[in-house]
Design a protein around this motif. Sequence first.
Motif, PDB file in Angstrom:
ATOM      1  N   LEU A  39      32.360 -29.202  12.444  1.00 12.27           N
ATOM      2  CA  LEU A  39      32.960 -29.347  13.650  1.00 12.27           C
ATOM      3  C   LEU A  39      34.490 -29.129  13.545  1.00 12.27           C
ATOM      4  CD1 LEU A  39      32.996 -30.910  16.402  1.00 12.27           C
ATOM      5  CD2 LEU A  39      32.933 -32.973  15.471  1.00 12.27           C
ATOM      6  N   GLY A  45      37.131 -37.915  12.829  1.00 10.88           N
ATOM      7  CA  GLY A  45      36.180 -37.764  13.892  1.00 10.88           C
ATOM      8  C   GLY A  45      37.113 -36.562  15.016  1.00 10.88           C
ATOM      9  N   GLY A  48      38.637 -30.633  16.980  1.00  8.95           N
ATOM     10  CA  GLY A  48      37.747 -29.937  16.770  1.00  8.95           C
ATOM     11  C   GLY A  48      38.785 -28.456  16.807  1.00  8.95           C
ATOM     12  N   ASN A  73      27.964 -30.338  16.243  1.00 11.65           N
ATOM     13  CA  ASN A  73      28.915 -31.731  16.016  1.00 11.65           C
ATOM     14  C   ASN A  73      27.177 -32.562  15.592  1.00 11.65           C
ATOM     15  OD1 ASN A  73      28.507 -34.655  16.668  1.00 11.65           O
ATOM     16  ND2 ASN A  73      30.371 -34.484  17.554  1.00 11.65           N
ATOM     17  N   VAL A 123      27.506 -40.314  12.680  1.00 13.95           N
ATOM     18  CA  VAL A 123      27.816 -38.975  12.111  1.00 13.95           C
ATOM     19  C   VAL A 123      27.358 -39.606  10.970  1.00 13.95           C
ATOM     20  CG1 VAL A 123      29.284 -38.082  10.455  1.00 13.95           C
ATOM     21  CG2 VAL A 123      30.265 -38.584  12.983  1.00 13.95           C
TER      22      VAL A 123
END
Length: 306
Positions: A39, A45, A48, A73, A123
């Motif tokens: 990603l 997280g 991107g 993702n 995730v």
Amino acid sequence: MTLRFDGQVAIVTGAGNGLGRSHALQLAARGAKVVVNDLGGSRDGSGGSTAAAAEVVNTIRAAGGEAIAHGANVAVMSEVEDMVAQAMAEWGRVDVLINNAGILRDKSFSKMTMEDFRLVMDVHLMGSVHCSKAVWEIMREQQYGRIVMTTSSSGLYGNFGQTNYGAAKMAVIGLMNTLGLEGASRNIRVNALAPTAATRMTEDIMPEEVLGMLKPEAVTPAALLLAHESAPDRHILAAGGGGYALARIYETDGIFLPESEQSPEALQQQWQAIASTEGQQPLEAGLKQGEKFLHKALAYVQGKAG
């Protein structure tokens, strides 16, 4: 014998940096065609970028290998399905899946938000579920597949400030155990890697001199063994800094108490016998626990009748 992956197609998630990058490069060097998934977000997280995955693909191609990049993702099933569809369109099969993608949002449980807990679970756990589900029928139909989960000592043993990460990393062991049982008849083997490595995920946790010893490249041999045709099934292989070990879940042999004696007080009195490691063994499946207890009950009944 050199372990090769000629003619095989491998998907490695989180392969733009660290462990995933090392896994992808070595798979390609040993003949695999590789889907480099990343990603491109930061360690928590957010954000991107396609740059990291593209760099790995370019490195593989420059060495004469075949690779494509995909920015799915893993927490979003539709994006994962698109990634697998592209792999199938490009090469027509998927032989290996290494579920490596992950993020960290470390805080003590008292300070952790439910958003941070849920995102890490999404995730690590759901990302592994999504990717495994997306390749499952492909592997079943071709009667071949190797899936590698990425667990952690934080899940197996606990680590302060990582309730979300630890819960997710233990959850993938349950996923591994059952997928291994369900996939066995179709030659799908599912294992887990428990790595210790110096990556973006660990740079703030370990001293610099220790980090220098814990290179991702020292973990990748374990990942490749678990991804290979000769892999075992439903094993947890720990690796880091040149050390390799199996982590196993054991259950003590335990005791039997007749109905008239089943109380917390009796358990307290018998605690040493319950906790004794003599005769303990790993169980092959969840039903084996009930089977063991029923054998103990039957032995009691037979002994009483005799």
